[in-house]
Design an enzyme around this catalytic site. Structure first.
Site, PDB file in Angstrom:
ATOM      1  N   SER A 139       0.860  -1.189   0.000  1.00 34.97           N
ATOM      2  CA  SER A 139       0.000   0.000   0.000  1.00 34.97           C
ATOM      3  C   SER A 139       0.893   1.234   0.000  1.00 34.97           C
ATOM      4  O   SER A 139       2.056   1.169   0.424  1.00 34.97           O
ATOM      5  CB  SER A 139      -0.858   0.019   1.265  1.00 34.97           C
ATOM      6  N   TYR A 198      -1.458  -1.291  10.698  1.00 33.71           N
ATOM      7  CA  TYR A 198      -1.717  -1.503   9.266  1.00 33.71           C
ATOM      8  C   TYR A 198      -0.600  -0.878   8.428  1.00 33.71           C
ATOM      9  O   TYR A 198      -0.039  -1.525   7.549  1.00 33.71           O
ATOM     10  CB  TYR A 198      -3.079  -0.914   8.875  1.00 33.71           C
TER      11      TYR A 198
HETATM   12  N1  NAP Z   1      -8.832  -0.417  -0.486  1.00 29.50           N
HETATM   13  C1  NAP Z   1      -7.767   0.340  -0.339  1.00 29.50           C
HETATM   14  O1  NAP Z   1      -7.865   1.576  -0.237  1.00 29.50           O
HETATM   15  C2  NAP Z   1      -6.392  -0.271  -0.340  1.00 29.50           C
HETATM   16  C3  NAP Z   1      -5.293   0.583  -0.531  1.00 29.50           C
HETATM   17  C4  NAP Z   1      -4.004   0.038  -0.523  1.00 29.50           C
HETATM   18  C5  NAP Z   1      -3.836  -1.321  -0.320  1.00 29.50           C
HETATM   19  N2  NAP Z   1      -4.934  -2.125  -0.114  1.00 29.50           N
HETATM   20  C6  NAP Z   1      -4.698  -3.547   0.113  1.00 29.50           C
HETATM   21  O2  NAP Z   1      -5.318  -4.271  -0.927  1.00 29.50           O
HETATM   22  C7  NAP Z   1      -5.608  -5.589  -0.477  1.00 29.50           C
HETATM   23  C8  NAP Z   1      -7.033  -5.940  -0.863  1.00 29.50           C
HETATM   24  O3  NAP Z   1      -7.919  -5.070  -0.173  1.00 29.50           O
HETATM   25  P1  NAP Z   1      -9.279  -4.547  -0.806  1.00 29.50           P
HETATM   26  O4  NAP Z   1      -9.204  -3.079  -0.853  1.00 29.50           O
HETATM   27  O5  NAP Z   1      -9.625  -5.295  -2.030  1.00 29.50           O
HETATM   28  O6  NAP Z   1     -10.266  -4.887   0.394  1.00 29.50           O
HETATM   29  P2  NAP Z   1     -11.525  -5.852   0.503  1.00 29.50           P
HETATM   30  O7  NAP Z   1     -12.486  -5.566  -0.584  1.00 29.50           O
HETATM   31  O8  NAP Z   1     -11.960  -5.717   1.933  1.00 29.50           O
HETATM   32  O9  NAP Z   1     -10.901  -7.301   0.248  1.00 29.50           O
HETATM   33  C9  NAP Z   1     -10.063  -7.918   1.188  1.00 29.50           C
HETATM   34  C10 NAP Z   1      -9.923  -9.374   0.814  1.00 29.50           C
HETATM   35  O10 NAP Z   1      -9.090 -10.018   1.797  1.00 29.50           O
HETATM   36  C11 NAP Z   1      -9.760 -11.151   2.294  1.00 29.50           C
HETATM   37  N3  NAP Z   1      -9.417 -11.375   3.682  1.00 29.50           N
HETATM   38  C12 NAP Z   1      -9.506 -10.503   4.722  1.00 29.50           C
HETATM   39  N4  NAP Z   1      -9.194 -11.111   5.867  1.00 29.50           N
HETATM   40  C13 NAP Z   1      -8.890 -12.394   5.552  1.00 29.50           C
HETATM   41  C14 NAP Z   1      -8.518 -13.533   6.306  1.00 29.50           C
HETATM   42  N5  NAP Z   1      -8.415 -13.482   7.645  1.00 29.50           N
HETATM   43  N6  NAP Z   1      -8.273 -14.688   5.663  1.00 29.50           N
HETATM   44  C15 NAP Z   1      -8.417 -14.778   4.326  1.00 29.50           C
HETATM   45  N7  NAP Z   1      -8.777 -13.741   3.557  1.00 29.50           N
HETATM   46  C16 NAP Z   1      -9.022 -12.568   4.165  1.00 29.50           C
HETATM   47  C17 NAP Z   1     -11.243 -10.822   2.140  1.00 29.50           C
HETATM   48  O11 NAP Z   1     -12.013 -12.001   2.006  1.00 29.50           O
HETATM   49  P3  NAP Z   1     -12.955 -12.633   3.147  1.00 29.50           P
HETATM   50  O12 NAP Z   1     -13.555 -11.506   3.898  1.00 29.50           O
HETATM   51  O13 NAP Z   1     -13.906 -13.450   2.347  1.00 29.50           O
HETATM   52  O14 NAP Z   1     -12.020 -13.460   3.950  1.00 29.50           O
HETATM   53  C18 NAP Z   1     -11.251 -10.088   0.810  1.00 29.50           C
HETATM   54  O15 NAP Z   1     -11.308 -11.002  -0.254  1.00 29.50           O
HETATM   55  C19 NAP Z   1      -5.345  -5.593   1.031  1.00 29.50           C
HETATM   56  O16 NAP Z   1      -4.090  -6.178   1.283  1.00 29.50           O
HETATM   57  C20 NAP Z   1      -5.300  -4.118   1.386  1.00 29.50           C
HETATM   58  O17 NAP Z   1      -4.502  -3.858   2.508  1.00 29.50           O
HETATM   59  C21 NAP Z   1      -6.196  -1.632  -0.125  1.00 29.50           C
END
Ligand code: NAP
Length: 270
Positions: free
Chosen positions: A149, A162
């Site tokens: 991130s 985080y």
């Molecule tokens: N959204 C942002 O602004 C942003 C910015 C920078 C980086 N990121 C990073 O991008 C990545 C994806 O995030 P996203 O934005 O797509 O968020 P999201 O829509 O909340 O997706 C998160 C994913 O991670 C899975 N997950 C969470 N906890 C888990 C666990 N304990 N075991 C297995 N799977 C788990 C969730 O699936 P389940 O709930 O089905 O387990 C979901 O598929 C993350 O690493 C996040 O830190 C996000």
């Protein structure tokens, strides 16, 4: 657990995506499937993974596999590897994308949630790389995309663990990239700024300024896979996030921390 029989490798490449039940992970899985990869989808929500699997199978004719695992459970990465081995699959592309944030004053935060965050965002990433990278090196080809991130470039008050977890992913990925440089295995850290996904509500941060400045997940996923193809060490999608990352080199880290705190403030006042 593995759903043996649901997948038959089509002789092409196999991609494993964690956090594939929604957000950036689902977009990565869609793009990899569109590119002809069979996909192994990992997350906790089995139903959502199954819906994604049938979407990908229908749209792209690829084989799919669902491995429902809670990556915050110690040993989960080993169980993912065992499930993949049991199916006789070799992973060519690993997208370590699962992750979540925890938006709370540290002293009031739930210790169990903090531990789960470190397990999912940090330990599982390392363990899955350790599980699948040796096979890639042996075959002299493969790709690892670790989703870090923009947060990894600075300290983040109210989401301190985080931000620190993403700094770890970034530094670890840079190290692995250099280590595997001559192996034929590409290694890239995807470092997006805010992205429109369920992440913000899951982190209790839906009302923060950052949450309102988000990019679309398909664009972020495309940028990440393009960077992996070119074996870039880091990928920061978008002009504004790139400019902010550049600013982190010019501004003292302590100032960046105050700026990050200010961006979280609307939530704290609300
Ligand atoms: N959204 C942002 O602004 C942003 C910015 C920078 C980086 N990121 C990073 O991008 C990545 C994806 O995030 P996203 O934005 O797509 O968020 P999201 O829509 O909340 O997706 C998160 C994913 O991670 C899975 N997950 C969470 N906890 C888990 C666990 N304990 N075991 C297995 N799977 C788990 C969730 O699936 P389940 O709930 O089905 O387990 C979901 O598929 C993350 O690493 C996040 O830190 C996000």
């Amino acid at each position: 657990m593995a759903d043996a029989g649901a997948v038959k490798a089509n002789g092409g490449r196999v991609a494993l995506v964690t956090g594939a039940s929604g957000g950036i992970g689902l977009e990565l899985a869609r793009l990899l499937a569109a590119d002809g990869c069979d996909v192994v989808l990992v997350a906790r929500s089995e139903e959502r993974l199954r819906a994604a699997a049938s979407e990908l199978k229908g749209a792209y004719g690829v084989a799919t596999q669902v491995v429902a695992q809670n990556l915050s459970d110690p040993g989960a990465a080993g169980r993912v590897k065992a499930a993949v081995d049991e199916l006789g699959l070799k992973v060519d592309v690993l997208a370590n994308n699962a992750g979540f944030g925890c938006d709370a004053p540290f002293v009031e935060s739930d210790p169990a949630r903090q531990r789960a965050l470190m397990q999912v965002n940090v330990a599982a990433v390392v363990e899955l790389c350790r599980a699948f990278a040796p096979g890639m090196v042996e075959r002299g080809a493969g790709g690892i995309l670790n989703v870090a991130s923009m947060a990894g470039f600075m300290a983040g008050p109210f989401m301190s663990t985080y931000y620190a977890s993403k700094a770890f992913v970034q530094t670890f990925t840079q190290g692995l990239h250099a280590e595997l440089r001559l192996s034929g295995v590409h290694v890239t850290a995807l470092c997006p700024g805010p992205v429109r996904t369920e992440f913000w509500n899951a982190a209790d941060a839906g009302q923060t300024l950052l949450a309102h400045a988000a990019m679309g997940a398909p664009r972020v996923a495309r940028a990440g896979l393009r960077a992996l193809r070119w074996n870039k060490t880091l990928c920061v999608p978008g002009i504004v996030p790139k400019a902010l990352v550049f600013a982190t080199r010019l501004v003292p880290r302590s100032w960046m921390a105050y700026a990050a705190a200010a961006l979280q403030l609307p939530k704290r006042k609300g």
